[in-house]
Design an enzyme around this catalytic site. Structure first.
Site, PDB file in Angstrom:
ATOM      1  N   HIS A 100      -2.692   7.600 -16.535  1.00 13.79           N
ATOM      2  CA  HIS A 100      -2.653   9.064 -16.577  1.00 13.79           C
ATOM      3  C   HIS A 100      -3.983   9.652 -16.078  1.00 13.79           C
ATOM      4  O   HIS A 100      -4.016  10.670 -15.398  1.00 13.79           O
ATOM      5  CB  HIS A 100      -2.380   9.557 -18.008  1.00 13.79           C
ATOM      6  CG  HIS A 100      -1.022   9.151 -18.508  1.00 13.79           C
ATOM      7  ND1 HIS A 100       0.125   9.305 -17.763  1.00 13.79           N
ATOM      8  CD2 HIS A 100      -0.621   8.604 -19.693  1.00 13.79           C
ATOM      9  CE1 HIS A 100       1.168   8.863 -18.466  1.00 13.79           C
ATOM     10  NE2 HIS A 100       0.735   8.425 -19.626  1.00 13.79           N
ATOM     11  N   LEU A 111      -3.594  29.559  -2.894  1.00 10.99           N
ATOM     12  CA  LEU A 111      -2.492  28.698  -3.371  1.00 10.99           C
ATOM     13  C   LEU A 111      -2.237  29.029  -4.838  1.00 10.99           C
ATOM     14  O   LEU A 111      -3.170  29.372  -5.565  1.00 10.99           O
ATOM     15  CB  LEU A 111      -2.913  27.222  -3.281  1.00 10.99           C
ATOM     16  CG  LEU A 111      -1.903  26.196  -3.802  1.00 10.99           C
ATOM     17  CD1 LEU A 111      -0.819  25.925  -2.744  1.00 10.99           C
ATOM     18  CD2 LEU A 111      -2.572  24.864  -4.175  1.00 10.99           C
ATOM     19  N   ASP A 158       5.391  10.521 -10.977  1.00  8.15           N
ATOM     20  CA  ASP A 158       5.914   9.456 -11.829  1.00  8.15           C
ATOM     21  C   ASP A 158       5.252   8.127 -11.480  1.00  8.15           C
ATOM     22  O   ASP A 158       4.916   7.876 -10.328  1.00  8.15           O
ATOM     23  CB  ASP A 158       7.439   9.367 -11.611  1.00  8.15           C
ATOM     24  CG  ASP A 158       8.140   8.629 -12.730  1.00  8.15           C
ATOM     25  OD1 ASP A 158       7.476   8.277 -13.723  1.00  8.15           O
ATOM     26  OD2 ASP A 158       9.353   8.397 -12.610  1.00  8.15           O
TER      27      ASP A 158
HETATM   28  C1  FPP Z   1       4.732   9.957 -15.392  1.00 17.02           C
HETATM   29  O1  FPP Z   1       4.233   8.660 -15.494  1.00 17.02           O
HETATM   30  C2  FPP Z   1       3.771  10.950 -15.687  1.00 17.02           C
HETATM   31  C3  FPP Z   1       3.764  11.770 -16.797  1.00 17.02           C
HETATM   32  C4  FPP Z   1       4.649  11.678 -17.935  1.00 17.02           C
HETATM   33  C5  FPP Z   1       2.835  12.830 -16.969  1.00 17.02           C
HETATM   34  C6  FPP Z   1       2.196  13.352 -15.729  1.00 17.02           C
HETATM   35  C7  FPP Z   1       0.767  13.376 -15.993  1.00 17.02           C
HETATM   36  C8  FPP Z   1      -0.188  13.133 -15.079  1.00 17.02           C
HETATM   37  C9  FPP Z   1       0.068  12.892 -13.660  1.00 17.02           C
HETATM   38  C10 FPP Z   1      -1.576  13.087 -15.482  1.00 17.02           C
HETATM   39  C11 FPP Z   1      -2.059  14.311 -16.086  1.00 17.02           C
HETATM   40  C12 FPP Z   1      -2.005  15.443 -15.172  1.00 17.02           C
HETATM   41  C13 FPP Z   1      -2.686  16.538 -15.398  1.00 17.02           C
HETATM   42  C14 FPP Z   1      -2.565  17.664 -14.481  1.00 17.02           C
HETATM   43  C15 FPP Z   1      -3.607  16.650 -16.537  1.00 17.02           C
HETATM   44  P1  FPP Z   1       4.890   7.698 -16.542  1.00 17.02           P
HETATM   45  O2  FPP Z   1       3.979   7.601 -17.711  1.00 17.02           O
HETATM   46  O3  FPP Z   1       6.271   8.171 -16.866  1.00 17.02           O
HETATM   47  O4  FPP Z   1       4.929   6.368 -15.750  1.00 17.02           O
HETATM   48  P2  FPP Z   1       5.967   5.173 -15.930  1.00 17.02           P
HETATM   49  O5  FPP Z   1       7.325   5.715 -15.599  1.00 17.02           O
HETATM   50  O6  FPP Z   1       5.494   4.170 -14.923  1.00 17.02           O
HETATM   51  O7  FPP Z   1       5.851   4.691 -17.333  1.00 17.02           O
END
Ligand code: FPP
Length: 227
Positions: free
Chosen positions: A31, A126, A14
């Protein structure tokens, strides 16, 4: 004192959006950097002496509510990630698996997920699981329907076995970015898990911080309801 053995690690990645805002970038940049961190952490897990499985929350059933362009970007990023990281999976002997209802994804992305699963299925060091269009409640409901459709009775064993991941408890859940909630993640599998919350935003998360969190986990007392 015996150390806890970390076999299954689950991570809620997150804070990508906040990281991007903090640096004056678009959310998508967060991201993109987040995906790099996912790779670094996965390789660390593959080289760790006790970790057998790492399960990352990459896209939740609720994430469809985000702006269309951000959802489209996340889909493209996932496709690119799986294509690019196939080399890492093979070099590091990592098996890839997906959980969640991927039938909602484009045919191209579903094919990429199936292909990556198939090409890495013999890898043994893994298992990296990506939770994709995943929701804990949705997983339990789909599992219950599978048991009923098969004519079975609902028990802990039958329901556990019908989940997307075969019944496998999680030892440690890590959530970055300071939020302290589950957000519908792995509700069944987290029943006896230890939790670790860190204020670090996912794009800033490092293998050193994970090693320190694991060190703390190894020293905790786990009683599983006993004394
Ligand atoms: C949370 O950050 C993250 C997500 C909703 C998606 C997770 C995706 C990734 C870590 C990148 C892609 C990963 C792969 C494996 C392709 P947020 O956008 O909710 O952050 P915020 O809460 O600060 O807005």
């Amino acid at each position: 004192m015996n150390k806890n053995r970390l076999k299954h690690l689950a991570i809620i990645m997150d804070g990508n959006g906040r990281w991007a805002e903090k640096h004056g970038y678009k959310r998508t940049k967060g991201h993109e950097r987040g995906a790099e961190v996912t790779r670094e952490i996965t390789v660390f897990c593959a080289n760790h002496p006790t970790i057998e499985t790492v399960t990352h929350y990459a896209f939740s059933t609720e994430n469809w509510k985000r702006p269309k362009l951000e959802v489209e970007y996340l889909m493209k990023l996932l496709d690119r990630y799986l294509k690019k990281e196939l080399k890492t999976y093979q070099e590091e002997n990592i098996r890839f698996m997906a959980i969640g209802d991927i039938s909602a994804f484009s045919r191209k992305l579903q094919e990429r997920i199936s292909l990556t699963t198939e090409l890495t299925k013999e890898n043994t060091r893994l298992i990296q699981i990506l939770a994709l269009n995943y929701g804990g409640r949705d997983e339990i409901v789909r599992a219950a329907n599978r048991v009923i459709e098969g004519g079975g009775k609902i028990t802990e064993e039958s329901l556990g076995a019908a989940l997307d991941t075969p019944y496998q408890d999680i030892d440690l859940l890590v959530r970055t970015s300071g939020e302290q909630r589950l957000s519908n993640y792995l509700l069944w599998q987290l029943s006896y898990s230890e939790f670790a919350f860190t204020p670090t935003l996912w794009p800033d998360f490092t293998t050193d911080e994970l090693a320190s969190i694991i060190g703390d986990f190894e020293k905790r007392k786990r009683r599983f309801g006993g004394v």
